[in-house]
Design a protein around this motif. Structure first.
Motif, PDB file in Angstrom:
ATOM      1  N   CYS A   6       0.851  -1.188   0.000  1.00  0.00           N
ATOM      2  CA  CYS A   6       0.000   0.000   0.000  1.00  0.00           C
ATOM      3  C   CYS A   6       0.888   1.239   0.000  1.00  0.00           C
ATOM      4  O   CYS A   6       1.664   1.442   0.928  1.00  0.00           O
ATOM      5  CB  CYS A   6      -0.922   0.003   1.214  1.00  0.00           C
ATOM      6  SG  CYS A   6      -1.974   1.468   1.261  1.00  0.00           S
ATOM      7  N   CYS A   9      -0.116   3.766   3.015  1.00  0.00           N
ATOM      8  CA  CYS A   9       0.316   3.352   4.352  1.00  0.00           C
ATOM      9  C   CYS A   9       1.800   3.019   4.402  1.00  0.00           C
ATOM     10  O   CYS A   9       2.361   2.859   5.473  1.00  0.00           O
ATOM     11  CB  CYS A   9      -0.472   2.128   4.800  1.00  0.00           C
ATOM     12  SG  CYS A   9      -2.246   2.377   4.819  1.00  0.00           S
ATOM     13  N   HIS A  35      -7.031  -1.667  -0.222  1.00  0.00           N
ATOM     14  CA  HIS A  35      -6.547  -1.945   1.125  1.00  0.00           C
ATOM     15  C   HIS A  35      -7.734  -1.775   2.069  1.00  0.00           C
ATOM     16  O   HIS A  35      -8.371  -0.728   2.091  1.00  0.00           O
ATOM     17  CB  HIS A  35      -5.407  -0.968   1.461  1.00  0.00           C
ATOM     18  CG  HIS A  35      -4.825  -1.205   2.808  1.00  0.00           C
ATOM     19  ND1 HIS A  35      -4.094  -0.253   3.467  1.00  0.00           N
ATOM     20  CD2 HIS A  35      -4.873  -2.302   3.608  1.00  0.00           C
ATOM     21  CE1 HIS A  35      -3.714  -0.758   4.645  1.00  0.00           C
ATOM     22  NE2 HIS A  35      -4.167  -1.981   4.748  1.00  0.00           N
ATOM     23  N   CYS A  38      -7.535   1.464   4.537  1.00  0.00           N
ATOM     24  CA  CYS A  38      -7.569   2.867   4.104  1.00  0.00           C
ATOM     25  C   CYS A  38      -8.319   3.092   2.799  1.00  0.00           C
ATOM     26  O   CYS A  38      -8.568   4.226   2.428  1.00  0.00           O
ATOM     27  CB  CYS A  38      -6.150   3.414   3.986  1.00  0.00           C
ATOM     28  SG  CYS A  38      -5.248   2.739   2.598  1.00  0.00           S
TER      29      CYS A  38
END
Ligand SMILES: [Zn+2]
Length: 64
Positions: A6, A9, A35, A38
């Motif tokens: 990701c 993140c 994801h 998020c």
């Protein structure tokens, strides 16, 4: 379960939800999902074997 990186993140091995397997122009396979934490789109390159296995196990949807 399919995992990828990701970018939001900056985390490896995040779980992809609603993963779909796409085939690239070069004949490779790529899983695309979001994801779960998020909501960012996460892509993961896959080998043909892993892509077919993920589809067979219903971990991902075939989209090619
Ligand atoms: Zn994320």
């Amino acid at each position: 379960m399919i995992t990828g990186y990701c970018v939001k993140c900056k985390e490896k091995g995040v779980e992809l939800s609603e993963a779909k397997i796409h085939q690239t122009k070069k004949g490779g396979f790529m899983a695309k999902g979001t994801h779960t934490d998020c909501g960012t789109t996460v892509c993961a390159m896959m080998s043909k074997d892993n892509a077919e296995k993920a589809i067979a196990e219903e971990a991902a949807e075939k989209a090619y």
